[in-house]
Design a protein around this motif. Structure first.
Motif, mmCIF file in Angstrom:
data_model
loop_
_atom_site.group_PDB
_atom_site.id
_atom_site.type_symbol
_atom_site.label_atom_id
_atom_site.label_comp_id
_atom_site.label_asym_id
_atom_site.label_seq_id
_atom_site.Cartn_x
_atom_site.Cartn_y
_atom_site.Cartn_z
ATOM 1 N N TRP A 69 0.855 -1.190 0.000
ATOM 2 C CA TRP A 69 0.000 0.000 0.000
ATOM 3 C C TRP A 69 0.888 1.236 0.000
ATOM 4 N N VAL A 70 0.704 2.126 -0.981
ATOM 5 C CA VAL A 70 1.507 3.342 -1.082
ATOM 6 C C VAL A 70 0.604 4.578 -1.062
ATOM 7 N N GLY A 71 -0.582 4.428 -0.521
ATOM 8 C CA GLY A 71 -1.534 5.536 -0.483
ATOM 9 C C GLY A 71 -1.263 6.507 0.639
ATOM 10 N N ALA A 72 -2.292 7.268 1.016
ATOM 11 C CA ALA A 72 -2.101 8.285 2.053
ATOM 12 C C ALA A 72 -3.447 8.659 2.658
ATOM 13 N N ASP A 73 -3.408 9.063 3.924
ATOM 14 C CA ASP A 73 -4.577 9.598 4.603
ATOM 15 C C ASP A 73 -4.653 11.107 4.409
ATOM 16 N N ALA A 74 -5.868 11.603 4.297
ATOM 17 C CA ALA A 74 -6.097 13.047 4.271
ATOM 18 C C ALA A 74 -7.026 13.394 5.428
ATOM 19 N N ARG A 75 -6.563 14.269 6.315
ATOM 20 C CA ARG A 75 -7.368 14.648 7.476
ATOM 21 C C ARG A 75 -7.740 16.126 7.466
ATOM 22 N N ARG A 76 -7.219 16.896 6.513
ATOM 23 C CA ARG A 76 -7.528 18.318 6.460
ATOM 24 C C ARG A 76 -8.626 18.655 5.476
ATOM 25 N N LEU A 77 -9.149 17.639 4.796
ATOM 26 C CA LEU A 77 -10.270 17.881 3.896
ATOM 27 C C LEU A 77 -11.543 18.024 4.720
ATOM 28 N N ALA A 78 -12.196 19.176 4.604
ATOM 29 C CA ALA A 78 -13.464 19.356 5.311
ATOM 30 C C ALA A 78 -14.588 18.623 4.596
ATOM 31 N N MET A 79 -14.532 18.597 3.260
ATOM 32 C CA MET A 79 -15.598 17.997 2.464
ATOM 33 C C MET A 79 -14.980 17.117 1.391
ATOM 34 N N PHE A 80 -15.497 15.921 1.247
ATOM 35 C CA PHE A 80 -15.100 15.027 0.164
ATOM 36 C C PHE A 80 -16.033 15.267 -1.013
ATOM 37 N N GLU A 81 -15.462 15.435 -2.182
ATOM 38 C CA GLU A 81 -16.219 15.748 -3.398
ATOM 39 C C GLU A 81 -17.064 17.008 -3.242
ATOM 40 N N GLY A 82 -16.677 17.865 -2.312
ATOM 41 C CA GLY A 82 -17.333 19.142 -2.142
ATOM 42 C C GLY A 82 -18.691 19.080 -1.482
ATOM 43 N N VAL A 83 -19.111 17.893 -0.998
ATOM 44 C CA VAL A 83 -20.465 17.780 -0.441
ATOM 45 C C VAL A 83 -20.543 16.884 0.787
ATOM 46 N N PHE A 84 -19.660 15.893 0.929
ATOM 47 C CA PHE A 84 -19.745 14.942 2.025
ATOM 48 C C PHE A 84 -18.723 15.288 3.106
ATOM 49 N N GLY A 85 -19.210 15.621 4.286
ATOM 50 C CA GLY A 85 -18.303 15.914 5.382
ATOM 51 C C GLY A 85 -17.508 14.685 5.774
ATOM 52 N N VAL A 86 -16.218 14.875 6.026
ATOM 53 C CA VAL A 86 -15.354 13.761 6.453
ATOM 54 C C VAL A 86 -14.603 14.197 7.724
ATOM 55 N N PRO A 87 -15.318 14.277 8.845
ATOM 56 C CA PRO A 87 -14.688 14.744 10.085
ATOM 57 C C PRO A 87 -13.549 13.861 10.558
ATOM 58 N N ASP A 88 -13.547 12.594 10.141
ATOM 59 C CA ASP A 88 -12.474 11.680 10.533
ATOM 60 C C ASP A 88 -11.515 11.416 9.389
ATOM 61 N N GLY A 89 -11.540 12.283 8.371
ATOM 62 C CA GLY A 89 -10.614 12.148 7.256
ATOM 63 C C GLY A 89 -11.061 11.099 6.256
ATOM 64 N N ILE A 90 -10.173 10.783 5.337
ATOM 65 C CA ILE A 90 -10.423 9.761 4.317
ATOM 66 C C ILE A 90 -9.081 9.294 3.779
ATOM 67 N N SER A 91 -9.014 8.040 3.384
ATOM 68 C CA SER A 91 -7.777 7.522 2.792
ATOM 69 C C SER A 91 -7.914 7.484 1.278
ATOM 70 N N PHE A 92 -6.794 7.713 0.608
ATOM 71 C CA PHE A 92 -6.712 7.543 -0.837
ATOM 72 C C PHE A 92 -5.730 6.404 -1.080
ATOM 73 N N ASN A 93 -6.263 5.250 -1.453
ATOM 74 C CA ASN A 93 -5.446 4.047 -1.544
ATOM 75 C C ASN A 93 -4.853 3.869 -2.933
ATOM 76 N N SER A 94 -3.617 3.459 -2.950
ATOM 77 C CA SER A 94 -2.929 3.091 -4.180
ATOM 78 C C SER A 94 -2.058 1.891 -3.844
ATOM 79 N N TYR A 95 -1.944 0.959 -4.786
ATOM 80 C CA TYR A 95 -1.239 -0.290 -4.504
ATOM 81 C C TYR A 95 -0.149 -0.514 -5.545
ATOM 82 N N LEU A 96 1.008 -0.955 -5.076
ATOM 83 C CA LEU A 96 2.142 -1.210 -5.959
ATOM 84 C C LEU A 96 2.471 -2.698 -5.952
ATOM 85 N N LEU A 97 2.513 -3.292 -7.139
ATOM 86 C CA LEU A 97 2.935 -4.680 -7.310
ATOM 87 C C LEU A 97 4.359 -4.687 -7.839
#
Length: 488
Positions: A13-41
């Motif tokens: 897993w080479v992704g990352a967490d984002a905790r400073r985004l107030a809104m995901f996609e400009g409409v969904f609140g993410v008070p506990d952040g969100i991860s953006f996953n990327s995988y390397l084989l």
């Protein structure tokens, strides 16, 4: 510095967490952040599955380059073209001139729309059933259109039996270093956010999700790797069962959501009284003030519950604005198979009931009674009307239970001890093999529903095989002998 996690010998897993985004996609609140996953084989060839969002671009870049450790990146598989997974596509094409991008034909077109320099450059289109051999691993591509964009595909690793699922099986919330769902108490801490993610982002496309689940049932899957949230390596059957339920728009439980829009508290008071009458009859109730709670949370709760009540004051001869927004949101997400009631308020011309009903008409829900109309405040002579509404909901729940029992739906459920897959039927065939992990019938145990015991003093419900002798009701402190078994 870098922050990566091994999935197995070859995947990282080479992704990352984002905790400073107030809104995901400009409409969904993410008070506990969100991860953006990327995988390397890392095989004879190196393969990256999607990139990440611009909000985490630096962390993602460091993670990827650290894991490559000087190696070239041979392939980038773009499973989903949404910008939160493609922010670095152009940079990677410039950094690795020989990089080959694999995606669906629809995604190839969209790449050119997002990135001028990426149009046609090093892009190979793939379709359902195409494969890529990277050395030890063979990757198979599975088209998943409208889950939840038209260009989406998933990737199945035939060697390690991993399914990269794009946005399916995602979840709001940062993973906080805990990559695997079994490293957290998922049902307690994340199920609500997984449901909110599904219902608001993927929920409209239930038929398309059902089509993908049918494809997945033909594969032997040991892990699910989504683009948001946790990797599933255990209890795959449990999360697959949730997706099957949600994508058929079937409620998870017999319960009631009451959403209300109140200006001066009178509509809220009416909703509260109805909630009391329901709770007295052992019905679970969840209440939301549409002026306080963002619509995404109420939509999610509506996906969970079997019965919905909407109470709104009249506003500008129509429906109060926050309720109107919620109802349009529910219609946009196509929620089906629900029963509902309406309560309207108006000091001189109550019309919100008519307006709410018109908005909800496209969903084809079952309305249990005509809207209850109040003028300014509920009067004493109207309280029996609320008792009647509560009774209608309880009776409808009973009818639904009887209908389900009479419909011939399987009553028994068998759970695989290895992966958690659930088989439904009258009996488990002796030669049955788990479609996920291949375990034979001896690894399946019959799953039984817990008994329910009701406090005779306050109505609190305890679930379990029996009420412990030293148990005391958390609401009224009644001893165990005040609990009686609840029969449906």
């Amino acid at each position: 510095m870098y922050c990566t996690r091994k999935i197995n010998d070859d995947y990282t897993w080479v992704g990352a967490d984002a905790r400073r985004l107030a809104m995901f996609e400009g409409v969904f609140g993410v008070p506990d952040g969100i991860s953006f996953n990327s995988y390397l084989l890392k095989d004879e060839k190196t393969v990256l599955f999607d990139t990440a969002d611009s909000a985490v671009v630096e962390t993602f870049r460091q993670n990827l380059l650290h894991e490559l450790d000087g190696r070239e990146l041979d392939y980038l598989i773009v499973q989903h073209l949404e910008p939160d997974h493609t922010a670095l596509v152009e940079e990677l094409l410039l950094r690795f001139p020989h990089l080959q991008v694999l995606c669906t034909a629809k995604a190839a077109t969209m790449l050119g729309q997002f990135f001028d320099t990426a149009a046609g450059k090093n892009i190979t289109t793939v379709k359902e059933g195409d494969t890529l051999c990277t050395g030890r691993h063979t990757l198979e591509f599975i088209e998943a259109p409208m889950v939840h964009w038209p260009e989406v595909m998933m990737t199945y690793d035939r060697t390690d039996r991993l399914l990269m699922t794009a946005d399916a099986f995602g979840c709001f919330g940062a993973i906080n270093g805990q990559l695997f769902a079994d490293e957290v108490n998922f049902e307690r801490d994340y199920l609500d956010e997984a449901r909110r993610y599904y219902s608001n982002i993927v929920g409209k496309y239930g038929k398309q999700v059902q089509a993908v689940l049918k494809k997945a049932a033909k594969l032997q899957i040991e892990m699910l790797l989504p683009l948001h949230g946790f990797v599933w390596r255990k209890d795959l059957g449990w999360i697959l069962e949730k997706y099957d339920l949600w994508s058929r728009w079937e409620p998870e439980e017999k319960s009631v959501v009451i959403a209300y829009a109140s200006v001066y508290g009178h509509t809220e008071n009416t909703a509260n009284i109805l909630a009391c009458r329901l709770a007295e009859q052992g019905v679970r109730v969840k209440m939301f003030d549409t002026s306080v709670t963002p619509a995404s949370y109420i939509v999610s709760a509506a996906f969970k519950a079997s019965h919905l009540v909407f109470a709104a004051t009249t506003y500008n001869s129509g429906v109060f604005v926050t309720m109107e927004q919620l109802l349009h949101d529910l219609v946009a997400h196509g929620l089906q198979n629900r029963s509902y009631l309406l309560i309207e308020n108006g000091s001189w011309a109550p019309t919100s009931g008519r307006g709410m009903k018109k908005i909800l008409e496209p969903l084809g829900w079952k309305e249990l009674a005509d809207p209850l109309s109040i003028r300014s405040a509920l009067k004493a002579h109207q309280e029996p009307m609320l008792e009647r509404l509560a009774g209608l909901i309880v009776e409808d729940m009973k009818r639904e239970r009887h209908a389900e029992a009479a419909s011939g739906k399987p009553q028994k459920r068998y759970v695989c001890r290895i992966c958690g897959y659930v088989y439904e039927g009258d009996a488990l065939p002796e030669d049955y093999k788990c479609p996920l992990c291949g375990a034979d019938a001896s690894y399946f145990d019959e799953k039984t529903e817990p008994k329910k015991f009701v406090c005779s003093l306050c109505g609190f419900i305890y679930e379990g095989e029996s009420v412990p002798a030293d148990f005391r009701c958390p609401l009224c402190n009644a001893p165990a002998d005040q609990f009686v078994e609840k029969k449906d």
